[in-house]
Write a protein that holds these residues in place. Structure first.
Motif, PDB file in Angstrom:
ATOM      1  N   PHE B  40       0.863  -1.181   0.000  1.00 14.51           N
ATOM      2  CA  PHE B  40       0.000   0.000   0.000  1.00 14.51           C
ATOM      3  C   PHE B  40       0.894   1.223   0.000  1.00 14.51           C
ATOM      4  O   PHE B  40       1.714   1.386   0.890  1.00 14.51           O
ATOM      5  N   HIS B  42       1.402   5.197   0.115  1.00 10.12           N
ATOM      6  CA  HIS B  42       0.711   6.427   0.520  1.00 10.12           C
ATOM      7  C   HIS B  42       1.617   7.637   0.419  1.00 10.12           C
ATOM      8  O   HIS B  42       1.489   8.588   1.172  1.00 10.12           O
ATOM      9  N   GLY B  48       2.473  11.078   9.566  1.00 14.10           N
ATOM     10  CA  GLY B  48       1.290  10.317   9.143  1.00 14.10           C
ATOM     11  C   GLY B  48       0.239  10.353  10.230  1.00 14.10           C
ATOM     12  O   GLY B  48       0.254  11.229  11.079  1.00 14.10           O
ATOM     13  N   GLY B  49      -0.661   9.391  10.186  1.00 14.56           N
ATOM     14  CA  GLY B  49      -1.710   9.295  11.207  1.00 14.56           C
ATOM     15  C   GLY B  49      -2.628  10.499  11.183  1.00 14.56           C
ATOM     16  O   GLY B  49      -3.013  10.973  10.117  1.00 14.56           O
ATOM     17  N   ASN B  53      -4.225  14.002   6.206  1.00 11.84           N
ATOM     18  CA  ASN B  53      -5.481  13.405   5.764  1.00 11.84           C
ATOM     19  C   ASN B  53      -5.361  13.105   4.279  1.00 11.84           C
ATOM     20  O   ASN B  53      -5.672  13.933   3.439  1.00 11.84           O
ATOM     21  N   LYS B  54      -4.889  11.913   3.980  1.00 11.16           N
ATOM     22  CA  LYS B  54      -4.700  11.513   2.578  1.00 11.16           C
ATOM     23  C   LYS B  54      -5.995  10.904   2.062  1.00 11.16           C
ATOM     24  O   LYS B  54      -6.631  10.114   2.744  1.00 11.16           O
ATOM     25  N   CYS B  55      -6.363  11.303   0.840  1.00 12.05           N
ATOM     26  CA  CYS B  55      -7.608  10.762   0.287  1.00 12.05           C
ATOM     27  C   CYS B  55      -7.348   9.538  -0.578  1.00 12.05           C
ATOM     28  O   CYS B  55      -8.210   8.706  -0.765  1.00 12.05           O
ATOM     29  N   ASN B  56      -6.157   9.473  -1.169  1.00 17.24           N
ATOM     30  CA  ASN B  56      -5.929   8.379  -2.118  1.00 17.24           C
ATOM     31  C   ASN B  56      -5.280   7.192  -1.428  1.00 17.24           C
ATOM     32  O   ASN B  56      -4.605   7.331  -0.421  1.00 17.24           O
ATOM     33  N   GLN B  73      -5.214   2.882  -8.236  1.00 14.01           N
ATOM     34  CA  GLN B  73      -5.670   3.921  -7.305  1.00 14.01           C
ATOM     35  C   GLN B  73      -6.906   4.607  -7.882  1.00 14.01           C
ATOM     36  O   GLN B  73      -7.102   5.798  -7.675  1.00 14.01           O
ATOM     37  N   GLU B  74      -7.714   3.817  -8.580  1.00 13.68           N
ATOM     38  CA  GLU B  74      -8.864   4.389  -9.273  1.00 13.68           C
ATOM     39  C   GLU B  74      -9.897   4.978  -8.325  1.00 13.68           C
ATOM     40  O   GLU B  74     -10.473   6.021  -8.588  1.00 13.68           O
ATOM     41  N   THR B  75     -10.146   4.281  -7.210  1.00 12.37           N
ATOM     42  CA  THR B  75     -11.217   4.748  -6.316  1.00 12.37           C
ATOM     43  C   THR B  75     -10.621   5.245  -5.000  1.00 12.37           C
ATOM     44  O   THR B  75      -9.443   5.068  -4.740  1.00 12.37           O
ATOM     45  N   ARG B  76     -11.485   5.826  -4.157  1.00 12.20           N
ATOM     46  CA  ARG B  76     -11.031   6.309  -2.857  1.00 12.20           C
ATOM     47  C   ARG B  76     -10.924   5.158  -1.871  1.00 12.20           C
ATOM     48  O   ARG B  76     -10.319   5.280  -0.822  1.00 12.20           O
ATOM     49  N   SER B  77     -11.568   4.052  -2.193  1.00 10.50           N
ATOM     50  CA  SER B  77     -11.628   2.950  -1.240  1.00 10.50           C
ATOM     51  C   SER B  77     -10.501   1.960  -1.484  1.00 10.50           C
ATOM     52  O   SER B  77     -10.304   1.486  -2.593  1.00 10.50           O
ATOM     53  N   ARG B  78      -9.779   1.670  -0.430  1.00  5.45           N
ATOM     54  CA  ARG B  78      -8.689   0.703  -0.555  1.00  5.45           C
ATOM     55  C   ARG B  78      -9.231  -0.676  -0.911  1.00  5.45           C
ATOM     56  O   ARG B  78      -8.652  -1.402  -1.724  1.00  5.45           O
ATOM     57  N   ASP B  79     -10.369  -0.997  -0.325  1.00  6.73           N
ATOM     58  CA  ASP B  79     -11.022  -2.268  -0.590  1.00  6.73           C
ATOM     59  C   ASP B  79     -11.284  -2.454  -2.083  1.00  6.73           C
ATOM     60  O   ASP B  79     -10.952  -3.477  -2.676  1.00  6.73           O
TER      61      ASP B  79
END
Lengths: 293, 155
Positions: B40, B42, B48-49, B53-56, B73-79
């Motif tokens: 992952f 970032h 950090g923490g 506030n990272k969005c991607n 990294q197409e969506t905001r959701s890591r899932d």
């Protein structure tokens, strides 16, 4: 912060006149394009898209604009006045939830819950558990209730200050306590915190240092079998470790470990009773992090 | 006869590929899942923490036996990104296993697109032909009428 070159601004403007507005936060054209796509996907009105970009130029958090932040499989609602869930928190919560036993009923309490993201995800993944969430902020209480209702994940939400009135919180004992307390020390807040966080997220959920970890050792360790606390830096990890190893009784009963996030920064201090607990935490939390004691 | 032949060919072509009956997308087998290295990203060092506030959330997958690396990294959701990255990687692995050529689904998709294009061309051509015919018949009718008029005048 390094300024954005005029040549980059010009190039961005040629692609889309809205992109230069997003550059101060995104820094690169690719990231800005990505963000613009997200905004356009979730906001249909063109005027509103422009408005969002203008606010982004002033470092307003994207999650407050779009109203949500993905957290594991959940989409957690976000509102100004409540801390936005971070990817680090998502990472450890998912990893913890995968380790928890699915077929047993036990009690989890999340302190400083904010949006309720941690207890929501834990309850979602382990539906048999009873999950409690505590926060002192009325905004957070409202938002956590709303999230619990919209996501249809039942939580028991309590509005209490854990530093002042921890003794009034029921239940008296639980099996696991999770917490993402405010952990940015005042001394580093101005220097190290990103502008969007500094300007628009609640200080109540950000500013703090050792008090929550002291509160953990003093009030909560006697009421739980295991705990998982997020930290900002290594000194907070060592504070808990030293308090436990410094006390003969605690040192005998408790095992403490640290966990790093995927960027290699210390992120979690966790601990569990070596024996005498309802669940076998030593085997549940094996490989969650590195044991220190 | 010509029209009939053309029509016949097209019905055959149209029947060959259907959008809802394409060969399935390549999937990652459970065995392949064990040969993956997931990262992952970032955006490197620094605080950090709660401080940022990272969005991607970028997901990078590496398939160890072949050394194929994909990122998502197409969506905001890591899932979601993890799922999409796995789809991408499965496709790349299938291509790699097939010796670098396109996989059955891609061939079919390509053919389906060509089919669509051809049918579009055919439709526009048919339209032209039809219009031409209409125009011609209208002209003929007009001529006929004029002729009739002339004849009636002459007689």
């Amino acid at each position: 912060m390094v300024r954005i070159k005029p040549s980059v601004l010009k190039k961005a403007c040629q692609i889309n006149p809205l992109l230069p507005l997003l550059l101060p936060e995104c820094r690169t054209i690719e990231a800005a394009q990505q963000e613009l796509r997200w905004i356009q996907n979730e906001v249909s009105d063109k005027k509103r898209v422009r408005q969002c970009c203008m606010l982004r130029a002033r470092h307003y958090p994207l999650q407050y604009l779009l109203g949500s932040q993905p957290f594991g499989p959940l989409d957690v609602t976000c509102q100004p006045g409540v801390l936005i869930p971070r990817w680090e928190t998502e990472e450890w919560t998912v990893s913890l939830a995968e380790k928890l036993p699915r077929d047993m009923a036990f009690d989890i309490m999340d302190l400083c819950t904010g949006t309720g993201c941690i207890p929501l995800l834990l309850k979602q993944m382990c539906p048999k558990c009873s999950v409690f969430a505590v926060d002192r902020s009325p905004l957070a209480y409202k938002l956590a209730t709303r999230n619990s209702n919209t996501l249809q994940v039942p939580l028991k939400i309590i509005k209490k200050d854990i530093l002042e009135r921890s003794s009034e919180i029921v239940p008296r004992t639980v099996d696991l306590i999770t917490c993402n307390p405010p952990y940015i020390p005042r001394t580093t807040f101005a220097r190290e915190t990103a502008r969007s966080v500094k300007l628009f997220e609640p200080k109540l959920a950000l500013l703090g240092n050792k008090e929550f970890y002291a509160n953990l050792v003093d009030c909560w360790m006697s009421r739980t079998d295991a705990f998982v606390y997020e930290v900002g830096d290594l000194s907070q990890c060592y504070y808990v470790l030293n308090r436990v190893t410094g006390d003969v009784d605690l040192s005998r009963k408790w095992r403490i470990g640290f966990r790093h996030d995927s960027c290699g920064r210390p992120r979690i201090v966790y601990g569990f009773r070596a024996s005498g607990s309802r669940l076998n935490w030593a085997s549940i939390l094996v490989k969650f992090g590195d044991m220190k004691h | 006869m010509k029209a009939l032949l053309r029509c016949g060919f097209h019905t055959i072509a149209a029947r060959s590929i259907k959008k809802n009956k394409l060969p399935p997308r390549p999937k990652l087998s459970t065995q392949m899942e064990t040969e993956l290295e997931e990262k992952f990203l970032h955006g490197g060092r620094g605080p950090g923490g709660q401080k940022i506030n990272k969005c991607n959330s970028k997901v990078q997958l590496k398939h160890l036996p072949s050394g194929i690396v994909v990122e998502c990294q197409e969506t905001r959701s890591r899932d979601q990104n993890r799922k999409l990255a796995r789809e991408k990687l499965a496709l790349r692995i299938a291509q790699w296993q097939g010796g670098g050529g396109p996989v059955a689904r891609e061939v079919a998709l390509h053919e389906w697109e060509r089919q669509g294009k051809r049918s579009k061309e055919r439709k526009s051509k048919d339209k032209h032909v039809k219009h031409q015919e209409v125009r011609r018949s209208a002209e003929m009718q007009k001529l006929q009428e004029e002729e009739d008029l002339l004849r009636s005048l002459l007689t």
